[in-house]
Design an enzyme around this catalytic site. Structure first.
Site, PDB file in Angstrom:
ATOM      1  N   ASP A   1     -10.911   2.909   3.720  1.00 52.90           N
ATOM      2  CA  ASP A   1     -11.371   1.519   3.631  1.00 52.90           C
ATOM      3  C   ASP A   1     -12.881   1.461   3.388  1.00 52.90           C
ATOM      4  OD1 ASP A   1      -9.468  -0.543   3.846  1.00 52.90           O
ATOM      5  OD2 ASP A   1      -9.176  -0.149   5.991  1.00 52.90           O
TER       6      ASP A   1
ATOM      7  N   GLN B   1      -4.757  -1.263   9.599  1.00 51.34           N
ATOM      8  CA  GLN B   1      -4.680  -2.600   9.011  1.00 51.34           C
ATOM      9  C   GLN B   1      -5.339  -3.625   9.935  1.00 51.34           C
ATOM     10  OE1 GLN B   1      -3.635  -3.178   5.939  1.00 51.34           O
ATOM     11  NE2 GLN B   1      -3.807  -5.392   6.028  1.00 51.34           N
TER      12      GLN B   1
ATOM     13  N   LYS C   1       0.839  -1.200   0.000  1.00 55.32           N
ATOM     14  CA  LYS C   1       0.000   0.000   0.000  1.00 55.32           C
ATOM     15  C   LYS C   1       0.876   1.253   0.000  1.00 55.32           C
ATOM     16  CE  LYS C   1      -3.843  -2.352   2.249  1.00 55.32           C
ATOM     17  NZ  LYS C   1      -4.601  -2.696   3.455  1.00 55.32           N
TER      18      LYS C   1
HETATM   19  N1  GUN Z   1      -6.718  -6.658   6.046  1.00 50.87           N
HETATM   20  C1  GUN Z   1      -6.971  -7.424   4.948  1.00 50.87           C
HETATM   21  N2  GUN Z   1      -7.605  -6.688   4.007  1.00 50.87           N
HETATM   22  C2  GUN Z   1      -7.771  -5.448   4.524  1.00 50.87           C
HETATM   23  C3  GUN Z   1      -8.342  -4.242   4.020  1.00 50.87           C
HETATM   24  O1  GUN Z   1      -8.872  -4.166   2.909  1.00 50.87           O
HETATM   25  N3  GUN Z   1      -8.286  -3.176   4.857  1.00 50.87           N
HETATM   26  C4  GUN Z   1      -7.734  -3.237   6.094  1.00 50.87           C
HETATM   27  N4  GUN Z   1      -7.752  -2.142   6.839  1.00 50.87           N
HETATM   28  N5  GUN Z   1      -7.195  -4.340   6.591  1.00 50.87           N
HETATM   29  C5  GUN Z   1      -7.210  -5.432   5.802  1.00 50.87           C
END
Ligand code: GUN
Length: 287
Positions: A118, A95, A51
């Site tokens: 998100d 996350q 990311k």
């Molecule tokens: N963990 C796995 N996929 C995601 C996601 O799309 N967003 C977040 N914040 N954590 C994750």
């Protein structure tokens, strides 16, 4: 045929890079994403690294706040309060999963809805439910729709979409998006009776159950478009491992009209849509 998520994500990133540069030159704003990572889960570390890398590649600013696994919930809330009030930060992402002693729903509710890239905050899921254009939409569901349109074109009206899975992160939001596209939507799940015959009705079949090769060839209508959201690691005969989706790809690929492979399908679209949301949040901060 395959729907190429890697290529589609690449195209989206290059379009976003142009918009990021334009925003910077016209308003002096450079979108910034801050990610909070609690603990040292290896998969989360890889996701976060990707990311950060991809935000920077398209000209955005990004940073990670790494916190130890024993971080108290209140301490995390303190970080979020500071990030919410920092006008230079447009996107905040915590996350997941979080350690067991932290309540994920409390943390998600504490992120400013305007910075919730998100799209997990109840304000954003409510906006999505209501069809408000201001919603920040969860990334993986957005990616699913873009990929379905790669094969079917922009008009999905009247198609029967069957979604297997009802999670807050994928199943429910992708169902709302398909409804917005004028599909007839069936949401199936682990308690659904005669799942196979329901799936066979699908023009668009979205598999988001988290079980390797769950969807069999005789569940798929000839000519359907199959969107496989699963990422499951399985053992191989040679003692190694590999990633497979929720769909039995090798048999389904010859029956359906188009399918997203795993890897290289929905996965790459998730981060590309995160970049899209971060740009949208930065643009809205101007007004
Ligand atoms: N963990 C796995 N996929 C995601 C996601 O799309 N967003 C977040 N914040 N954590 C994750």
């Amino acid at each position: 045929m395959n729907i190429d998520g890697k290529l589609t994500a690449k195209k989206l990133r290059s379009e976003l890079a142009v918009e990021v540069a334009e925003l910077k030159s016209s308003c002096g704003i450079q979108p910034k994403l801050t990610v909070i990572l609690v603990g040292e889960d290896p998969a989360s570390q890889v996701y976060v690294k990707n990311k950060i890398k991809q935000t920077q590649e398209i000209g955005m600013i990004s940073d990670v706040i790494k916190l130890p696994i024993n971080t108290e919930q209140d301490e995390l809330l303190g970080y979020l309060a500071r990030l919410n009030n920092d006008a230079n930060i447009h996107g905040i992402l915590v996350q997941l999963p979080l350690p067991k002693h932290i309540d994920e729903s409390v943390i998600i509710s504490a992120i400013s809805p305007d910075k919730d890239v998100d799209g997990f905050h109840a304000m954003n899921s409510g906006r999505l439910f209501n069809g408000d254009s201001g919603a920040l939409i969860p990334c993986t569901p957005q990616g699913c729709i873009i990929l379905a349109k790669q094969h079917l074109g922009n008009d999905l009206s009247g198609l029967h979409a069957v979604v297997i899975g009802r999670s807050n992160i994928v199943g429910k939001p992708v169902s709302m998006l398909l409804l917005q596209e004028n599909c007839t939507v069936t949401i199936a799940h682990s308690r659904t009776k005669d799942l196979a015959s329901i799936c066979r009705q699908a023009d668009i079949l979205v598999a988001a159950v988290g079980i390797a090769k769950f969807v069999k060839v005789d569940w798929v209508k000839a000519g359907a478009t199959v969107i496989d959201v699963g990422i499951n690691r399985i053992s191989t005969d040679d003692g190694g491992t590999k990633l497979v989706g929720d769909v039995d790809y090798d048999s389904v690929v010859d029956k359906c009209a188009a399918i997203t492979p795993v890897p290289g399908g929905v996965g790459p679209m998730t981060i590309a849509c995160l970049l899209k949301n971060t740009l949208a949040a930065a643009k809205r901060s101007v007004h």
